[in-house]
Design a protein around this motif. Structure first.
Motif, PDB file in Angstrom:
ATOM      1  N   ASP A 151       0.830  -1.208   0.000  1.00 59.54           N
ATOM      2  CA  ASP A 151       0.000   0.000   0.000  1.00 59.54           C
ATOM      3  C   ASP A 151       0.860   1.253   0.000  1.00 59.54           C
ATOM      4  N   ALA A 152       2.147   1.120   0.322  1.00 58.93           N
ATOM      5  CA  ALA A 152       3.076   2.252   0.328  1.00 58.93           C
ATOM      6  C   ALA A 152       4.485   1.710   0.463  1.00 58.93           C
ATOM      7  N   VAL A 153       5.472   2.572   0.227  1.00 59.20           N
ATOM      8  CA  VAL A 153       6.884   2.221   0.403  1.00 59.20           C
ATOM      9  C   VAL A 153       7.531   3.326   1.212  1.00 59.20           C
ATOM     10  N   VAL A 154       8.261   2.943   2.255  1.00 64.52           N
ATOM     11  CA  VAL A 154       8.970   3.896   3.107  1.00 64.52           C
ATOM     12  C   VAL A 154      10.448   3.561   3.052  1.00 64.52           C
ATOM     13  N   GLY A 155      11.266   4.528   2.664  1.00 61.09           N
ATOM     14  CA  GLY A 155      12.704   4.304   2.582  1.00 61.09           C
ATOM     15  C   GLY A 155      13.354   5.418   1.797  1.00 61.09           C
ATOM     16  N   ASP A 156      14.594   5.208   1.425  1.00 58.28           N
ATOM     17  CA  ASP A 156      15.341   6.199   0.655  1.00 58.28           C
ATOM     18  C   ASP A 156      15.088   6.001  -0.838  1.00 58.28           C
ATOM     19  N   VAL A 157      13.833   6.133  -1.240  1.00 62.04           N
ATOM     20  CA  VAL A 157      13.429   5.934  -2.635  1.00 62.04           C
ATOM     21  C   VAL A 157      13.491   7.274  -3.351  1.00 62.04           C
ATOM     22  N   ALA A 158      14.275   7.354  -4.402  1.00 63.38           N
ATOM     23  CA  ALA A 158      14.437   8.602  -5.142  1.00 63.38           C
ATOM     24  C   ALA A 158      13.261   8.806  -6.103  1.00 63.38           C
ATOM     25  N   ILE A 159      12.923  10.062  -6.306  1.00 59.32           N
ATOM     26  CA  ILE A 159      11.858  10.416  -7.257  1.00 59.32           C
ATOM     27  C   ILE A 159      12.454  10.400  -8.655  1.00 59.32           C
ATOM     28  N   VAL A 160      12.023   9.450  -9.465  1.00 59.84           N
ATOM     29  CA  VAL A 160      12.519   9.282 -10.824  1.00 59.84           C
ATOM     30  C   VAL A 160      11.322   9.267 -11.769  1.00 59.84           C
ATOM     31  N   ALA A 161      11.473   9.909 -12.920  1.00 55.12           N
ATOM     32  CA  ALA A 161      10.353  10.084 -13.841  1.00 55.12           C
ATOM     33  C   ALA A 161       9.704   8.755 -14.243  1.00 55.12           C
ATOM     34  N   LYS A 162      10.491   7.762 -14.548  1.00 62.51           N
ATOM     35  CA  LYS A 162       9.912   6.506 -15.024  1.00 62.51           C
ATOM     36  C   LYS A 162       9.104   5.791 -13.952  1.00 62.51           C
ATOM     37  N   ARG A 163       9.382   6.083 -12.680  1.00 62.33           N
ATOM     38  CA  ARG A 163       8.647   5.426 -11.600  1.00 62.33           C
ATOM     39  C   ARG A 163       7.231   5.974 -11.451  1.00 62.33           C
ATOM     40  N   PHE A 164       6.946   7.139 -12.047  1.00 66.40           N
ATOM     41  CA  PHE A 164       5.597   7.689 -11.978  1.00 66.40           C
ATOM     42  C   PHE A 164       4.604   6.845 -12.764  1.00 66.40           C
ATOM     43  N   THR A 209       5.201  11.367  -2.489  1.00 67.84           N
ATOM     44  CA  THR A 209       5.002  12.533  -1.649  1.00 67.84           C
ATOM     45  C   THR A 209       6.030  13.589  -2.051  1.00 67.84           C
ATOM     46  N   GLN A 210       5.916  14.753  -1.471  1.00 64.36           N
ATOM     47  CA  GLN A 210       6.950  15.758  -1.687  1.00 64.36           C
ATOM     48  C   GLN A 210       8.271  15.232  -1.117  1.00 64.36           C
ATOM     49  N   PRO A 211       9.409  15.593  -1.702  1.00 63.75           N
ATOM     50  CA  PRO A 211      10.694  15.078  -1.201  1.00 63.75           C
ATOM     51  C   PRO A 211      10.957  15.538   0.226  1.00 63.75           C
ATOM     52  N   TYR A 212      11.480  14.648   1.039  1.00 61.91           N
ATOM     53  CA  TYR A 212      11.792  14.997   2.425  1.00 61.91           C
ATOM     54  C   TYR A 212      13.285  15.230   2.632  1.00 61.91           C
ATOM     55  N   THR A 213      14.067  15.182   1.551  1.00 64.80           N
ATOM     56  CA  THR A 213      15.497  15.483   1.623  1.00 64.80           C
ATOM     57  C   THR A 213      15.849  16.452   0.508  1.00 64.80           C
ATOM     58  N   GLU A 214      17.030  17.009   0.615  1.00 62.53           N
ATOM     59  CA  GLU A 214      17.545  17.878  -0.439  1.00 62.53           C
ATOM     60  C   GLU A 214      17.785  17.040  -1.694  1.00 62.53           C
ATOM     61  N   SER A 215      17.452  17.594  -2.848  1.00 60.80           N
ATOM     62  CA  SER A 215      17.615  16.865  -4.103  1.00 60.80           C
ATOM     63  C   SER A 215      18.949  17.218  -4.744  1.00 60.80           C
ATOM     64  N   GLY A 216      19.444  16.325  -5.593  1.00 60.75           N
ATOM     65  CA  GLY A 216      20.680  16.578  -6.317  1.00 60.75           C
ATOM     66  C   GLY A 216      21.624  15.395  -6.288  1.00 60.75           C
ATOM     67  N   LEU A 217      22.543  15.386  -7.242  1.00 55.85           N
ATOM     68  CA  LEU A 217      23.570  14.349  -7.356  1.00 55.85           C
ATOM     69  C   LEU A 217      24.919  15.048  -7.423  1.00 55.85           C
ATOM     70  N   PHE A 275      14.597  12.161  -2.012  1.00 54.14           N
ATOM     71  CA  PHE A 275      13.966  10.960  -1.482  1.00 54.14           C
ATOM     72  C   PHE A 275      12.519  11.269  -1.116  1.00 54.14           C
ATOM     73  N   SER A 276      11.675  10.258  -1.262  1.00 53.92           N
ATOM     74  CA  SER A 276      10.244  10.459  -1.041  1.00 53.92           C
ATOM     75  C   SER A 276       9.619   9.142  -0.604  1.00 53.92           C
ATOM     76  N   TYR A 277       8.388   9.238  -0.078  1.00 51.09           N
ATOM     77  CA  TYR A 277       7.594   8.050   0.217  1.00 51.09           C
ATOM     78  C   TYR A 277       6.688   7.754  -0.980  1.00 51.09           C
ATOM     79  N   VAL A 278       6.366   6.499  -1.156  1.00 48.83           N
ATOM     80  CA  VAL A 278       5.645   6.050  -2.350  1.00 48.83           C
ATOM     81  C   VAL A 278       4.251   5.574  -1.976  1.00 48.83           C
ATOM     82  N   PHE A 279       3.255   6.004  -2.782  1.00 54.69           N
ATOM     83  CA  PHE A 279       1.865   5.581  -2.598  1.00 54.69           C
ATOM     84  C   PHE A 279       1.262   5.239  -3.954  1.00 54.69           C
ATOM     85  N   PRO A 280       0.175   4.507  -3.967  1.00 57.27           N
ATOM     86  CA  PRO A 280      -0.470   4.209  -5.254  1.00 57.27           C
ATOM     87  C   PRO A 280      -0.956   5.472  -5.935  1.00 57.27           C
TER      88      PRO A 280
END
Length: 851
Positions: free
Chosen positions: A509-522, A528-536, A743-748
């Motif tokens: 029903d959700a994923v909690v962890g250090d999951v990065a927001i990536v376009a293909k995963r949409f 959710t909104q990112p909870y960490t600073e973004s960048g590489l 990083f963000s949390y994942v929901f359906p």
């Protein structure tokens, strides 16, 4: 079409054998000089039919009273079975036997389409009272006119209501017919999308749905999370639906019911027992002015006539459909009068007519009556309903229809709403389903940095512990929700792309962890909104920068130019004061002008390193020199510390200048195993796939960089902070920061939880809790990284030493002034000799006076 032709054929057969059983009623004011004959088809058993019948009869009488023109009105009752056959017979009877010139009605599109087919063949205008007419219908049947406003604009009013309360998902309950599915629902969907909302799903109900089938549908809806319902049903079906919903406790807190025109416009006719099962409903209906004297006259007469014809009805007030029927008869009569004076066909005269009726200005555009622009918002409360305000596309929400009234885009500006369950607080758009189990939340086990998420399985105790920054933050976020949310963590031993796909396949029903927001995963989930600073960023070893020839003036860097100038000035000034005081006591300070200047400068600068206490004869010069030496020592110590810092920092630099040098040298680089970064390095930064190594921990990165197995490591910014906190003296970031998702949390996709979790996450961030967790995580590495460039070490200005300079300058000035004053008064005598003489004189004077 086949069905239509079948029933048309049946109607012709029935007429031929003269077995028509349709009831008829004729309203006429005498057969002499009849200017026109109007036909109407309605159902006497329905509230709509009863109101329309009384209104149309009143319209015929009003036309006669105003114009002295006689018109016949033939009304056919279609309350019989089968309905289609009755409609066909009624239409053909009105055309052939009653010789009507126009037909009004019926109320539904399915019935109106059948009459339109017959009217088109006979070339008789048909004015439909259906709430919607497809775009293609008027082209297929040129003699069809829509006499009631369509529902498209009303859908925008409903969408505005939903947006006002920040709801995002709605369920539409509608009556199962093609017109609603093809016209009304798409317009509602488009209107909702403008406000960022959507229809989660629809529920189609048969017009003849049994109580058991209604119970089944409502039970299914009750088990869902959605709680905002838009009801687009006829009066009879809607009453039955709400009665069943009341019995099933679905008219309670956290439910939202919004009704549309076909039902809302007849709330005034409902009994107290029916109203009791609808408390808290919000309704939208077309507005027509009721305070005009013309309507007030109609209102009084209508109530009297309606009560006489329908004594069993408890309520006798007219609704919008009565007003529409009244205006339609009037406009057809006026068109017939114009047609009798000229050669223009009746259809054209109707379309060109403009009439100020009960609904305001009435005219046809593209064979459809002008749509309603103002809608009334009502709220079922107590034994009836209260009027909350109005909505129009141009003005938004307003308390009145006055042009000068204050308008607002939110319904919250209107009167307070009474919601289902007897609450005045707006419900949220969803709640946990009644059968819901705790959320199944996946947690990745392959995180390279265990400080973010760590899954520790204890085989002896058969338990699993979930730790880390991402876990702590999620727990704080859930704790910030306004309701209890049960959940269970489940470890997942796969890649990050795979764990996101498990949400799409409904394994999680959700994923909690250090999951990065990536376009293909949409494609598979929402974030959710990112909870960490973004960048590489790129991490490389630190090296000592070699000395260069352009560092000759580096010793000047600790102080600003103004500071150096002030130091020089105060040195010369202090030297001058000492020289002036000591020159009469020290022959070395006399002589030619050049000799004295040299002695002054030498005395000034050597005083920085020694007090010269044994060579100074005046206590004034000693006082000035002591203070200056103290100030000089402080300045030199600060200068030494600042210069040391600059020289140390200058020697540290990145061993790699940028990505281009790595690409040019075909260097090997590293990244996290199972992360999207490897693909990013290949697709965006153009590294060769064979030159990429993956690692599982910070220790592996450090070893690979030390051993030069890789020239650089590419880490996401949150990971880079942790890595540099642990290895702050060995490695440094280099090059630009590449923009990638944090990083963000994942929901359906479409999850109703997403909005609430985002809001709770903001609350945790704004409260400072997020910052505390992040600082605690970084501080756990027991190292503080301090790497900066020379430009970041600021030169010290005179402001920093202002007190010291005032102290030494003031002391020297006081010494100078005292010396000058006493020199003029007593010549070469010192102040101490002068004070001794004064004491002796004071001692001798009393003795002389005694003598």
């Amino acid at each position: 079409m086949a069905t239509t032709l079948t029933f048309t054929f049946l109607a012709l057969v029935l007429l031929l054998v003269e077995k028509a059983t349709v009831d008829g009623r004729t309203t006429t004011l005498g057969k002499e000089h009849v200017r026109g004959i109007i036909g109407a088809i309605t159902d006497y058993s329905s509230r709509i039919g009863k109101e329309q019948k009384v209104a149309m009869e009143m319209a015929i009488k009003d036309v006669f009273n105003k114009t002295n023109q006689r018109f016949d009105l033939h009304i056919k009752n279609t309350h019989s079975e089968p309905v289609q056959a009755a409609l066909a017979v009624a239409a053909w009877d009105l055309i052939r036997n009653q010789q009507v010139q126009a037909i009004l009605g019926p109320h539904t599109w399915e019935e109106a389409s059948l009459v339109a087919e017959i009217g088109n063949k006979a070339q008789i205008p048909v004015l439909s009272f259906a709430d919607t007419t497809p775009q293609w219908a008027t082209k297929k049947w040129p003699f069809l006119l829509q006499a009631s406003p369509n529902q498209n604009a009303q859908m925008k009013a409903i969408a505005a209501i939903i947006q006002s309360w920040e709801w995002h998902q709605v369920i539409v309950i509608y009556e199962d017919n093609d017109s609603l599915l093809s016209e009304v629902i798409p317009h509602l969907s488009d209107a909702l999308l403008e406000f960022g909302a959507e229809i989660s799903h629809t529920v189609a109900l048969s017009p003849y749905a049994s109580s058991s089938s209604l119970s089944i549908e409502l039970k299914r809806l009750k088990g869902e999370q959605h709680r905002v319902f838009v009801v687009h049903l006829s009066l009879t079906l809607a009453v039955r639906l709400f009665e069943r919903a009341k019995e099933m406790n679905m008219m309670e807190k956290d439910y939202v019911w919004i009704t549309t025109e076909p039902f809302t416009s007849f709330i005034h006719s409902l009994s107290a027992s029916s109203i009791s099962s609808m408390q808290g409903i919000i309704g939208v209906k077309s507005y027509f002015p009721q305070n005009h004297p013309y309507f007030q006259n109609f209102y009084t007469r209508f109530r009297k006539n309606f009560s006489m014809e329908n004594p069993a009805e408890d309520k006798n007030e007219p609704g919008i459909f009565a007003a529409q029927a009244f205006d339609a008869v009037q406009i057809v009569c006026l068109a017939m009068m114009r047609s009798s004076k000229g050669s223009q066909p009746l259809l054209d005269n109707i379309m060109l007519s403009e009439y100020n009726g009960l609904n305001g200005k009435v005219q046809f555009i593209d064979k459809k009556v002008t749509p309603a622009h103002i809608f009334q918002i009502i709220n079922v409360f107590g034994k009836s309903y209260k009027e909350l305000g109005f909505w129009s596309k141009r003005k938004g929400f307003s308390v009145t229809t006055d042009e000068r009234t204050t308008n607002n885009t939110s319904m919250r500006s209107l009167e307070k709403v009474y919601w289902p369950g007897g609450t005045w607080t707006a419900p949220r758009e969803w709640t946990l389903p009644t059968y819901a189990n705790p959320l199944r939340i996946g947690v990745p086990t392959k995180s390279s940095f265990k400080q973010f998420v760590s899954v520790v399985q204890d085989q002896s105790k058969n338990s699993t512990a979930y730790e880390g920054f991402a876990i702590d933050l999620f727990q704080a976020t859930v704790g910030s929700l306004p309701y209890y949310l049960p959940y269970n963590f489940t470890p997942f031993d796969g890649t990050y792309d795979e764990i996101v796909e498990q949400v799409y396949f409904k394994k999680f029903d959700a994923v909690v962890g250090d999951v990065a927001i990536v376009a293909k995963r949409f494609r598979h989930a929402a974030f959710t909104q990112p909870y960490t600073e973004s960048g590489l960023v790129m991490i490389v070893p630190v090296r000592i920068r070699p000395q260069t020839t352009n560092r000759g003036l580096l010793f000047m860097k600790p102080f600003t130019k103004a500071m150096w100038a002030l130091i020089g000035a105060i040195i010369v000034y202090n030297g001058f004061v000492v020289w002036l005081i000591e020159r009469n006591h020290n022959p070395e300070l006399k002589g030619s002008a050049s000799n004295q200047i040299g002695a002054l400068l030498c005395l000034a600068f050597t005083s920085l390193f020694s007090l010269h206490g044994g060579k100074l004869h005046s206590n004034l010069s000693r006082m000035a020199m002591v203070v200056w030496l103290f100030v000089a020592l402080v300045i030199m110590q600060i200068y030494t510390a600042n210069l040391t810092s600059i020289l140390t920092v200058q020697k540290l630099e990145a061993s790699v200048n940028g990505v281009e040098s790595l690409q040019y040298g075909n260097a090997v680089v590293g990244c996290c195993r199972g992360s999207f970064v490897a693909k990013y390095l290949v697709d965006v930064l153009r590294f060769h796939k064979g030159n990429i190594r993956t690692y599982n921990s910070p220790e592996e990165y450090a070893h690979a960089l030390r051993s030069k197995e890789i020239a650089a490591a590419f880490l996401e910014v949150p990971f880079a902070k942790l890595f540099l906190a642990k290895y702050c003296k060995e490695f440094i970031t280099a090059g630009p920061t590449y923009n990638v998702g944090g990083f963000s949390y994942v929901f359906p996709r479409g999850s109703l939880l997403l909005h609430d979790v985002n809001k709770a996450l903001l609350n945790v961030s704004e409260s400072g809790r997020l910052r505390e967790l992040e600082k605690s995580m970084v501080a756990s590495e027991k190292c503080v990284d301090y790497v900066e460039s020379i430009d970041e070490v600021s030169s010290l200005s005179p402001t920093t030493f202002s007190v010291l300079f005032m102290l030494t300058g003031g002391t020297s000035t006081v010494a100078l002034m005292v010396h000058v004053v006493f020199y003029k008064l007593f010549g070469h005598k010192t102040i101490w000799r002068h004070l001794g003489v004064m004491r002796n004189r004071w001692t001798i004077s009393p003795r002389l006076s005694g003598m």
